[in-house]
Design an enzyme around this catalytic site. Structure first.
Site, PDB file in Angstrom:
ATOM      1  N   SER A 120       2.952   8.395  -3.380  1.00  0.00           N
ATOM      2  CA  SER A 120       2.521   7.120  -2.934  1.00  0.00           C
ATOM      3  C   SER A 120       3.557   6.112  -3.440  1.00  0.00           C
ATOM      4  O   SER A 120       4.070   6.341  -4.354  1.00  0.00           O
ATOM      5  CB  SER A 120       1.170   6.872  -3.407  1.00  0.00           C
ATOM      6  OG  SER A 120       0.650   5.584  -3.164  1.00  0.00           O
ATOM      7  N   HIS A 121       3.481   4.954  -2.680  1.00  0.00           N
ATOM      8  CA  HIS A 121       4.493   3.853  -3.229  1.00  0.00           C
ATOM      9  C   HIS A 121       3.891   3.447  -4.571  1.00  0.00           C
ATOM     10  O   HIS A 121       4.924   2.742  -5.514  1.00  0.00           O
ATOM     11  CB  HIS A 121       4.239   2.795  -2.483  1.00  0.00           C
ATOM     12  CG  HIS A 121       5.024   3.219  -1.028  1.00  0.00           C
ATOM     13  ND1 HIS A 121       4.689   3.849  -0.171  1.00  0.00           N
ATOM     14  CD2 HIS A 121       6.154   2.564  -0.402  1.00  0.00           C
ATOM     15  CE1 HIS A 121       5.446   4.071   0.825  1.00  0.00           C
ATOM     16  NE2 HIS A 121       6.431   3.146   0.856  1.00  0.00           N
ATOM     17  N   SER A 122       2.644   3.604  -4.898  1.00  0.00           N
ATOM     18  CA  SER A 122       2.011   3.001  -6.017  1.00  0.00           C
ATOM     19  C   SER A 122       1.708   4.012  -7.034  1.00  0.00           C
ATOM     20  O   SER A 122       1.135   5.288  -6.897  1.00  0.00           O
ATOM     21  CB  SER A 122       0.674   2.465  -5.792  1.00  0.00           C
ATOM     22  OG  SER A 122      -0.160   2.134  -6.923  1.00  0.00           O
ATOM     23  N   GLY A 137       7.367   1.960  -4.800  1.00  0.00           N
ATOM     24  CA  GLY A 137       8.529   2.448  -3.936  1.00  0.00           C
ATOM     25  C   GLY A 137       8.140   3.901  -4.292  1.00  0.00           C
ATOM     26  O   GLY A 137       7.316   4.449  -4.904  1.00  0.00           O
ATOM     27  N   LEU A 159       2.831   6.553   3.347  1.00  0.00           N
ATOM     28  CA  LEU A 159       3.367   6.192   4.679  1.00  0.00           C
ATOM     29  C   LEU A 159       4.665   5.507   4.463  1.00  0.00           C
ATOM     30  O   LEU A 159       5.208   5.627   3.168  1.00  0.00           O
ATOM     31  CB  LEU A 159       2.545   4.967   5.337  1.00  0.00           C
ATOM     32  CG  LEU A 159       2.117   3.757   4.450  1.00  0.00           C
ATOM     33  CD1 LEU A 159       2.330   2.582   5.421  1.00  0.00           C
ATOM     34  CD2 LEU A 159       0.919   3.909   3.711  1.00  0.00           C
TER      35      LEU A 159
END
Length: 129
Positions: free
Chosen positions: A11-13, A45, A70
């Site tokens: 995940s970006h987080s 990121g 995503l």
């Protein structure tokens, strides 16, 4: 061999990835599931090295499936998975939370790499109610 299919949550987080892994641990504590969220400095990121290291940490002859959120998580994961060409390391397109839970339960149940992939292909189209 006592091994099972490993799972990586990208995940970006960093917090989101860790929280998804925390949820899977409540369902199946023995499953080899790791988070690869956020940048190396803790920022928002996706990080090539974090994803690569996460895959390495759960890799076995039974394989590793990678579920991501995503955008750049998908693109970065594609680049990392290329490093493992010829090995059982693949990305799966499914909802992050539901997919992680299904894959975890399947893995501890002893399901094969291919069987878990088949289950995950249905996750996004299965109604919740």
């Amino acid at each position: 061999d006592g091994k099972m299919v490993g799972l990586v949550v990208v995940s970006h987080s960093e917090n989101l990835a860790k929280s998804v892994v925390e949820l899977t641990a409540l369902m199946a504590p023995a499953a080899p599931v790791v988070a690869a969220g956020g940048m190396a400095d803790g920022g928002f990121g996706t990080c090539f090295e974090k994803i690569r290291d996460a895959i390495e940490s759960v890799r076995s002859e039974d394989g590793v499936l990678v579920i991501m959120d995503l955008g750049s998580a998908v693109m970065t994961t594609e680049m990392v998975v290329e490093l493992f060409e010829g090995q059982k390391v693949e990305m799966v397109d499914c909802p992050l939370v539901e997919g992680a839970v299904v894959a975890t339960i399947d893995a501890v149940g002893g399901m094969s790499f291919e069987a878990i992939k088949e289950d995950l292909a249905k996750v996004g189209t299965t109604p919740k109610f």
